[in-house]
Design a protein around this motif. Sequence first.
Motif, PDB file in Angstrom:
ATOM      1  N   SER A 181       0.842  -1.188   0.000  1.00 33.91           N
ATOM      2  CA  SER A 181       0.000   0.000   0.000  1.00 33.91           C
ATOM      3  C   SER A 181       0.880   1.242   0.000  1.00 33.91           C
ATOM      4  O   SER A 181       2.111   1.154   0.005  1.00 33.91           O
ATOM      5  N   GLN A 182       0.225   2.403   0.005  1.00 37.21           N
ATOM      6  CA  GLN A 182       0.982   3.650   0.012  1.00 37.21           C
ATOM      7  C   GLN A 182       1.813   3.806   1.285  1.00 37.21           C
ATOM      8  O   GLN A 182       2.818   4.520   1.303  1.00 37.21           O
ATOM      9  N   SER A 183       1.436   3.110   2.337  1.00 40.40           N
ATOM     10  CA  SER A 183       2.240   3.158   3.560  1.00 40.40           C
ATOM     11  C   SER A 183       3.617   2.555   3.310  1.00 40.40           C
ATOM     12  O   SER A 183       4.632   3.044   3.819  1.00 40.40           O
TER      13      SER A 183
ATOM     14  N   PRO B 202      -2.894   0.707  -3.247  1.00 40.72           N
ATOM     15  CA  PRO B 202      -4.048   1.317  -2.572  1.00 40.72           C
ATOM     16  C   PRO B 202      -3.612   2.162  -1.369  1.00 40.72           C
ATOM     17  O   PRO B 202      -2.488   2.060  -0.888  1.00 40.72           O
ATOM     18  N   GLY B 203      -4.558   2.970  -0.878  1.00 41.75           N
ATOM     19  CA  GLY B 203      -4.301   3.750   0.325  1.00 41.75           C
ATOM     20  C   GLY B 203      -3.890   5.180   0.038  1.00 41.75           C
ATOM     21  O   GLY B 203      -3.733   5.595  -1.110  1.00 41.75           O
ATOM     22  N   VAL B 204      -3.734   5.932   1.110  1.00 42.57           N
ATOM     23  CA  VAL B 204      -3.336   7.345   1.028  1.00 42.57           C
ATOM     24  C   VAL B 204      -2.069   7.527   1.859  1.00 42.57           C
ATOM     25  O   VAL B 204      -1.967   7.017   2.975  1.00 42.57           O
ATOM     26  N   GLN B 205      -1.125   8.249   1.326  1.00 42.09           N
ATOM     27  CA  GLN B 205       0.131   8.466   2.038  1.00 42.09           C
ATOM     28  C   GLN B 205      -0.076   9.413   3.218  1.00 42.09           C
ATOM     29  O   GLN B 205      -0.763  10.413   3.108  1.00 42.09           O
ATOM     30  N   LYS B 206       0.536   9.047   4.352  1.00 44.65           N
ATOM     31  CA  LYS B 206       0.484   9.845   5.569  1.00 44.65           C
ATOM     32  C   LYS B 206       1.903  10.191   5.997  1.00 44.65           C
ATOM     33  O   LYS B 206       2.864   9.624   5.490  1.00 44.65           O
TER      34      LYS B 206
ATOM     35  N   TYR C 206       3.393   5.953  10.974  1.00 37.37           N
ATOM     36  CA  TYR C 206       3.536   4.523  10.712  1.00 37.37           C
ATOM     37  C   TYR C 206       4.427   3.872  11.758  1.00 37.37           C
ATOM     38  O   TYR C 206       5.318   4.508  12.316  1.00 37.37           O
TER      39      TYR C 206
END
Length: 243
Positions: A45-47, A85-89, A94
């Motif tokens: 994922s984007q993480s 998938p996902g949104v970067q934070k 993390y």
Amino acid sequence: LLVVEEGFYCTVCIMGFGDLQTDDGLQALNEYLADKSYIEGYVPSQSDVVVFNAVGSSPSPKYVNALRWYNQIASYNNDEKLAFPGVQKPIEEYGSQTSGGGGATGGDGDGDDDDDDDFELFGSEDEEEKEEAERIKQERLKQYAEKKAKKAQVIAKSNIIMEVKPWDDETDMNDIETHVRSIATDGLVWGASKLVPVGYGIKKLVISCVVEDDKVGTDFLEENITSNEALVQSVDILAFNKV
């Protein structure tokens, strides 16, 4: 350090890995990935992209879990990473490590019944999590198989140099070359050629070609070149090299 009260327990969450370009940060990441394939969930994922970029380069082999994860993410190109998938934070969000402690913050004396209910509830959730993990695993295996299938297969090719000899000095070498180049089939490409003196006014044709190994062999070439017995006396292979 973030302290959160959740019902009967006090939960302590240590956020982030720290500086992932230091030994302490990589050690934290390595411990975090000891029982995980990815930063979050069961698929990239984007993480993973955020943490991957923060690491910057391949970890030392002593961080075996971090290195395994890093190589996995590095196997994807930029377009594939963008499709995760996902949104970067922010990187600090993390890698939380959670520990629970303390006792009940309240109750009415029916603790045993509540414990039984909690046990049954968590048991049901475990089964659901296993089913979801298996579903995601199978989906991931399917995606991997599709990715492998899309990769272009390497076609084995060879460069062959042959010499074609005429019967005598009266044979028109241009006719011989025209005859040789007229041989056409899938997987065969003719290259450069030249005439080389043999002696007594006789010349031989030296010509190269590139063939796909699975489609064209030397037997095919020799048979077709010598099929014109009026022009060709013999054919010899001078060089055979893999491309």
